[in-house]
Design a protein around this motif. Structure first.
Motif, mmCIF file in Angstrom:
data_model
loop_
_atom_site.group_PDB
_atom_site.id
_atom_site.type_symbol
_atom_site.label_atom_id
_atom_site.label_comp_id
_atom_site.label_asym_id
_atom_site.label_seq_id
_atom_site.Cartn_x
_atom_site.Cartn_y
_atom_site.Cartn_z
ATOM 1 N N ASN A 1 40.466 41.111 25.998
ATOM 2 C CA ASN A 1 41.560 40.341 25.409
ATOM 3 C C ASN A 1 41.359 38.867 25.772
ATOM 4 N N THR A 2 40.914 38.069 24.804
ATOM 5 C CA THR A 2 40.563 36.675 25.088
ATOM 6 C C THR A 2 41.762 35.837 25.519
ATOM 7 N N ARG A 16 42.153 32.854 33.714
ATOM 8 C CA ARG A 16 41.257 31.805 34.209
ATOM 9 C C ARG A 16 42.018 30.532 34.520
ATOM 10 N N SER A 17 42.920 30.157 33.645
ATOM 11 C CA SER A 17 43.704 28.940 33.838
ATOM 12 C C SER A 17 44.569 29.016 35.097
ATOM 13 N N VAL A 18 45.234 30.141 35.272
ATOM 14 C CA VAL A 18 46.127 30.321 36.420
ATOM 15 C C VAL A 18 45.327 30.378 37.725
ATOM 16 N N GLU A 27 38.199 35.729 50.184
ATOM 17 C CA GLU A 27 39.214 36.710 50.594
ATOM 18 C C GLU A 27 40.307 36.885 49.550
ATOM 19 N N VAL A 28 40.770 35.789 48.950
ATOM 20 C CA VAL A 28 41.831 35.928 47.946
ATOM 21 C C VAL A 28 41.302 36.539 46.658
ATOM 22 N N ILE A 29 40.038 36.289 46.351
ATOM 23 C CA ILE A 29 39.439 36.920 45.165
ATOM 24 C C ILE A 29 39.484 38.435 45.335
ATOM 25 N N GLN A 30 39.152 38.898 46.524
ATOM 26 C CA GLN A 30 39.167 40.334 46.804
ATOM 27 C C GLN A 30 40.586 40.882 46.900
ATOM 28 N N SER A 31 41.441 40.192 47.638
ATOM 29 C CA SER A 31 42.788 40.729 47.861
ATOM 30 C C SER A 31 43.653 40.704 46.601
ATOM 31 N N LEU A 32 43.403 39.750 45.704
ATOM 32 C CA LEU A 32 44.180 39.668 44.461
ATOM 33 C C LEU A 32 43.481 40.366 43.297
ATOM 34 N N ASN A 33 42.341 41.006 43.582
ATOM 35 C CA ASN A 33 41.577 41.736 42.559
ATOM 36 C C ASN A 33 41.277 40.878 41.334
ATOM 37 N N ILE A 34 40.736 39.698 41.583
ATOM 38 C CA ILE A 34 40.366 38.802 40.489
ATOM 39 C C ILE A 34 39.000 39.245 39.969
ATOM 40 N N PRO A 35 38.923 39.665 38.712
ATOM 41 C CA PRO A 35 37.661 40.189 38.185
ATOM 42 C C PRO A 35 36.600 39.097 37.995
ATOM 43 N N PRO A 36 35.341 39.503 38.012
ATOM 44 C CA PRO A 36 34.241 38.540 37.836
ATOM 45 C C PRO A 36 34.325 37.770 36.518
ATOM 46 N N GLU A 37 34.870 38.386 35.483
ATOM 47 C CA GLU A 37 35.000 37.704 34.183
ATOM 48 C C GLU A 37 35.904 36.478 34.288
ATOM 49 N N ILE A 72 36.377 34.728 37.232
ATOM 50 C CA ILE A 72 35.658 33.772 38.073
ATOM 51 C C ILE A 72 34.569 33.056 37.270
ATOM 52 N N ALA A 73 33.886 33.783 36.402
ATOM 53 C CA ALA A 73 32.776 33.214 35.634
ATOM 54 C C ALA A 73 33.214 32.080 34.715
ATOM 55 N N GLY A 74 34.473 32.068 34.297
ATOM 56 C CA GLY A 74 34.918 31.044 33.354
ATOM 57 C C GLY A 74 35.881 30.033 33.937
ATOM 58 N N LEU A 75 35.955 29.943 35.258
ATOM 59 C CA LEU A 75 36.901 29.005 35.869
ATOM 60 C C LEU A 75 36.573 27.561 35.498
ATOM 61 N N GLY A 76 37.595 26.828 35.105
ATOM 62 C CA GLY A 76 37.436 25.424 34.763
ATOM 63 C C GLY A 76 36.986 25.182 33.343
ATOM 64 N N ALA A 77 36.623 26.234 32.630
ATOM 65 C CA ALA A 77 36.193 26.066 31.239
ATOM 66 C C ALA A 77 37.406 25.769 30.358
ATOM 67 N N ILE A 78 37.220 24.866 29.459
ATOM 68 C CA ILE A 78 38.290 24.502 28.527
ATOM 69 C C ILE A 78 37.845 24.914 27.134
ATOM 70 N N GLU A 79 38.677 25.714 26.493
ATOM 71 C CA GLU A 79 38.335 26.179 25.151
ATOM 72 C C GLU A 79 38.551 25.064 24.126
ATOM 73 N N LYS A 80 37.686 25.049 23.139
ATOM 74 C CA LYS A 80 37.768 24.063 22.085
ATOM 75 C C LYS A 80 39.019 24.296 21.250
ATOM 76 N N ARG A 81 39.785 23.222 21.076
ATOM 77 C CA ARG A 81 40.985 23.329 20.247
ATOM 78 C C ARG A 81 40.632 23.001 18.810
ATOM 79 N N GLN A 82 41.280 23.693 17.912
ATOM 80 C CA GLN A 82 40.981 23.485 16.494
ATOM 81 C C GLN A 82 42.055 22.684 15.835
#
Length: 94
Positions: free
Chosen positions: A44-45, A52-54, A72-82, A84-94
């Motif tokens: 679900n994009t 990612r934003s939050v 530690e917070v990545i593990q304890s909050l169960n943040i998935p790799p997907e 983490i991989a896109g942190l800071g990325a900004i999607e192109k607005r149309q």
């Protein structure tokens, strides 16, 4: 006799309490976003982008306070790799 350090100690305590409160609120947003993402799935994009934003905002908040390690917070909050991989990325607005 007036002791200026007593006044600054009270102010420092107030600042620390506000930092803790705002960090707790940011963490609550991450928990809610990760719960929504778990329900929606990482395909679900919209949920993924929100997660990612939050998480990015939470990590910036932590770093401003002085917490530089997030493992530690990545593990304890169960943040998935997907997320983490896109942190800071900004999607192109149309």
């Amino acid at each position: 006799m007036v002791k200026p350090e007593a006044g600054t100690a009270a102010l420092d305590n107030e600042i620390m309490a506000e930092r803790a409160s705002s960090l707790g609120a940011a963490e609550a947003k991450v928990i809610a976003a990760m719960s929504a993402l778990a329900t929606a799935g990482t395909d679900n994009t919209t949920a993924l982008a929100h997660g990612r934003s939050v998480v990015w905002a939470y990590f910036v908040h932590r770093e401003l306070i002085g917490f530089r390690q997030h493992t530690e917070v990545i593990q304890s909050l169960n943040i998935p790799p997907e997320v983490i991989a896109g942190l800071g990325a900004i999607e192109k607005r149309q």
